[in-house]
Design a protein around this motif. Structure first.
Motif, PDB file in Angstrom:
ATOM      1  N   PRO B 263       0.835  -1.210   0.000  1.00  0.00           N
ATOM      2  CA  PRO B 263       0.000   0.000   0.000  1.00  0.00           C
ATOM      3  C   PRO B 263       0.865   1.255   0.000  1.00  0.00           C
ATOM      4  N   THR B 264       0.412   2.253  -0.702  1.00  0.00           N
ATOM      5  CA  THR B 264       1.049   3.580  -0.634  1.00  0.00           C
ATOM      6  C   THR B 264      -0.074   4.608  -0.563  1.00  0.00           C
ATOM      7  N   ALA B 324       5.492  -2.780   8.878  1.00  0.00           N
ATOM      8  CA  ALA B 324       4.122  -2.886   9.379  1.00  0.00           C
ATOM      9  C   ALA B 324       3.127  -2.856   8.235  1.00  0.00           C
ATOM     10  N   LEU B 325       3.592  -3.225   7.062  1.00  0.00           N
ATOM     11  CA  LEU B 325       2.726  -3.111   5.894  1.00  0.00           C
ATOM     12  C   LEU B 325       1.845  -4.343   5.731  1.00  0.00           C
ATOM     13  N   LEU B 326       0.636  -4.093   5.245  1.00  0.00           N
ATOM     14  CA  LEU B 326      -0.258  -5.182   4.864  1.00  0.00           C
ATOM     15  C   LEU B 326      -0.193  -5.351   3.350  1.00  0.00           C
ATOM     16  N   THR B 327      -0.596  -6.526   2.918  1.00  0.00           N
ATOM     17  CA  THR B 327      -0.559  -6.793   1.486  1.00  0.00           C
ATOM     18  C   THR B 327      -1.730  -7.683   1.101  1.00  0.00           C
ATOM     19  N   PRO B 369      -6.491  -8.896   3.904  1.00  0.00           N
ATOM     20  CA  PRO B 369      -5.057  -8.606   3.770  1.00  0.00           C
ATOM     21  C   PRO B 369      -4.241  -9.283   4.863  1.00  0.00           C
ATOM     22  N   CYS B 370      -3.012  -9.585   4.528  1.00  0.00           N
ATOM     23  CA  CYS B 370      -2.124 -10.229   5.482  1.00  0.00           C
ATOM     24  C   CYS B 370      -0.859  -9.396   5.611  1.00  0.00           C
ATOM     25  N   GLY B 371      -0.085  -9.742   6.592  1.00  0.00           N
ATOM     26  CA  GLY B 371       1.159  -9.022   6.804  1.00  0.00           C
ATOM     27  C   GLY B 371       2.206  -9.426   5.781  1.00  0.00           C
ATOM     28  N   VAL B 372       3.114  -8.507   5.502  1.00  0.00           N
ATOM     29  CA  VAL B 372       4.229  -8.811   4.615  1.00  0.00           C
ATOM     30  C   VAL B 372       5.227  -9.675   5.404  1.00  0.00           C
ATOM     31  N   PRO B 373       5.802 -10.687   4.782  1.00  0.00           N
ATOM     32  CA  PRO B 373       6.781 -11.508   5.514  1.00  0.00           C
ATOM     33  C   PRO B 373       7.921 -10.660   6.047  1.00  0.00           C
TER      34      PRO B 373
END
Lengths: 182, 409
Positions: B263-264, B324-327, B369-373
């Motif tokens: 996300p941006t 802390a990004l979601l994807t 959405p899930c967390g980025v590894p």
């Protein structure tokens, strides 16, 4: 001098190892999120919240669903409560707003969206703002919550009148940043 | 001639004659010594050779001549040479000697020889000696003292590697630990063409280490075998063979969707890696293309390799920053098509090409959405099969160590 220091390090013959051990403990989070009072309006039609566990990262992720009415202005004044769980003051702010998923690329159905700190008042910048689906103000100022005090977050929404009904238009990541005070 | 003249002549002539003989004899004053011309005895023999009097119990191999360096020793007591011959072609030298002293004699038992073989030492003076070689043909690579016997169950072409630490890799994927690490592979009664390729750690101090092909570092020895059911692979601790380099073209480009949706403020972006540097390594059997690439939130270490058997492979290793990004999409490797789970591997089928993948789930859509590894991800080992013949990684049924023992004791 740097070269000399580097040379000294190369020829160092004495090293001293201090043994430490580190316990990894857990504690309660500094704030606890609660659904706001507006989730009771029409059985959560306009706002509701939930959370889920992401097994791949181990994170707890909170969902907040907000629903607009195409062509109208919707003000949700009590969408989420964020309460200080510590016995010291905690500064909080809304930060890092970003568009995660656009279900209708090319259509800016979300004309305006603001997530604001309704209470406590007085923040220099108390809301993050999304215009035409892009975040234009991504972070608020901090507000301080006394022990046990709750912040109330509200949402303003303007959805384009041409947006379809009963559809998810976009997903945003909005973080709530917490800084415990000593 | 008067009697005094005769006596004077003899008194002068005889010592002079002796003196002249001593000066002119090939062996100098050895001309007046007595005793044997030379002695022949066993020399420096490996532990697996049994010696009894002048009989040596040796091995021969079907794969190559079996050398026994310095197996015999000739002690010369005279400055001369003795002739050497054998009835089986085990001695390369035709003579040994020179000044008095000890001379080693190398033996090399021809491949496939079995039976008795005499090594004869002769001298024109009539001196002779002989050593009997009793040779047993054994299915063993010559010179090696131990071997690993790996029982495999599978089918199709498999690329096997053995690291110096004893780790056995199949198509670059670590599969087992074997007790003997070596460079000589024997499979189906044949010595295989092999390669040597070094690997180094791409980041220090990782457990387990993240490694990639390099011009320096720890060596792995590799060979191709074609499995059909259960069969045994023998790995000998022996020096690598000098084999000609096969004419293998480079690996095809890795065409796949690789990246993570992030996300941006203005919208989601697909975080694709940008190549930083690429290095080509050519081994005796493969061409390896190693690439390091960087994206916003991860670094990708990837190498692809071509083979002479119609398949090719790749290894991808990701190192994600903690964010802390979601994807909504994590695509570690997606060449196209639907992702399938078959046993412990992932499979894509794109046109007539099958991509076999062992490792973390290579493609995932997250709804919600899930967390980025975060951090180093387990490697993805990819085998690409355009032939339609490959059926996956083989099973390692058993591993054991065998040590060569004397065949008579």
């Amino acid at each position: 001098m740097a070269v000399l220091l580097g040379a000294a390090a190369l020829f160092a013959a004495v090293s001293i190892l201090n043994v430490t051990y580190w316990y990894v403990n857990t504690t309660a989070p500094p704030v606890i999120k609660y659904v706001g009072n507006d989730t009771r309006v029409m059985n959560g039609t306009f706002v509701k919240a939930d959370w889920y566990y992401d097994p791949n990262t181990g994170l707890n992720i909170t969902w907040i669903y907000v629903t607009g009415v195409p062509g109208d202005i919707v003000n949700i004044t009590n969408a989420l409560r964020v309460c200080n769980n510590y016995n010291v003051p905690v500064n909080i702010r809304i930060s890092d707003v970003s568009l995660l998923q656009d279900y209708y690329p090319g259509n800016n159905y979300i004309r305006y969206m603001a997530v604001k700190i309704v209470d406590p008042p007085g923040a220099a910048d108390n809301k993050v703002v999304i215009q035409n689906e892009a975040a234009v103000d991504t972070t608020t100022s901090y507000v301080t919550l006394a022990p046990g005090q709750c912040a109330i977050l509200g949402v303003d929404l303007v959805i384009d009148a041409n947006a379809p009904y009963y559809k998810t238009l976009a997903a945003y990541q909005i973080n709530i940043e917490k800084v415990p005070q000593s | 001639m008067q009697r005094e003249q005769v006596i004077r002549t003899l008194l002068f002539f005889l010592p002079t004659l002796v003196f002249i003989i001593a000066l002119t004899a090939p062996g100098g004053d050895y001309a007046f010594r007595t005793g044997p011309l030379a002695e022949v005895a066993a020399g420096q023999l490996p532990y697996y050779v049994y010696v009894s009097n002048k009989t040596l119990h040796l091995y021969s191999s079907p794969y190559a001549p079996w050398p026994y360096p310095k197996a015999l020793e000739v002690k010369l007591f005279y400055p001369t040479k003795v002739l050497v011959s054998s009835t089986c072609g085990a001695v390369a030298a035709s003579s040994v000697g020179g000044d008095p002293g000890s001379y080693p004699v190398d033996l090399v038992v021809p491949p496939g020889f079995q039976g008795d073989c005499w090594v004869n030492f002769t001298h024109p003076s009539g001196w002779r000696d002989a050593v009997l070689l009793r040779v047993k043909l054994v299915d063993w690579y010559p010179g090696a003292t131990e071997r690993a016997v790996v029982t495999l169950n599978g089918s199709g072409w498999q690329f096997v590697q053995v690291g110096q630490d004893g780790t056995m890799y199949i198509w670059e994927r670590p599969m087992a630990r074997i007790p003997v690490a070596g460079c000589v592979f024997v499979y189906n009664k044949s010595v295989l063409l092999s390669e040597t390729q070094r690997y180094r750690e791409v980041a220090p101090n990782l457990i387990p280490p993240a490694v990639a092909p390099s011009s320096s570092g720890s060596a792995r020895y590799g060979a191709f075998i074609k499995l059909e059911g259960v069969s045994q692979l023998y790995i000998y601790k022996a020096d690598c063979l000098m084999t000609p380099r096969l004419n293998v073209s480079g690996p095809p480009p890795l065409r796949a969707e690789i990246g993570v949706t992030l996300p941006t403020p203005t919208g989601p972006v697909f975080d694709v890696p940008v190549v930083n540097n690429t290095v080509i390594y050519t081994t005796g059997l493969r061409v390896i293309n190693y690439t390091e690439a960087a994206a916003r939130i991860y670094r990708l270490y990837v190498y692809t390799y071509s083979t002479p058997v119609g398949l090719w492979g790749a290894v991808l290793r990701y190192n994600f920053a903690l964010t802390a990004l979601l994807t909504v999409k994590i695509s570690l490797f997606r060449p196209g098509g639907e992702l399938q789970r078959v046993g412990d591997v992932w499979i894509y089928r794109v046109d007539n090409v099958t991509y076999w993948i062992y490792g973390p789930q290579p493609y995932r859509l997250c709804e919600p959405p899930c967390g980025v590894p975060a951090g180093w991800q387990e490697p993805l080992y990819v085998v690409v099969d355009p032939t339609g013949q490959w059926r996956g990684w083989p099973k390692i049924v058993a591993v054991r160590r065998e040590v060569l023992q004397p065949w008579r004791s």
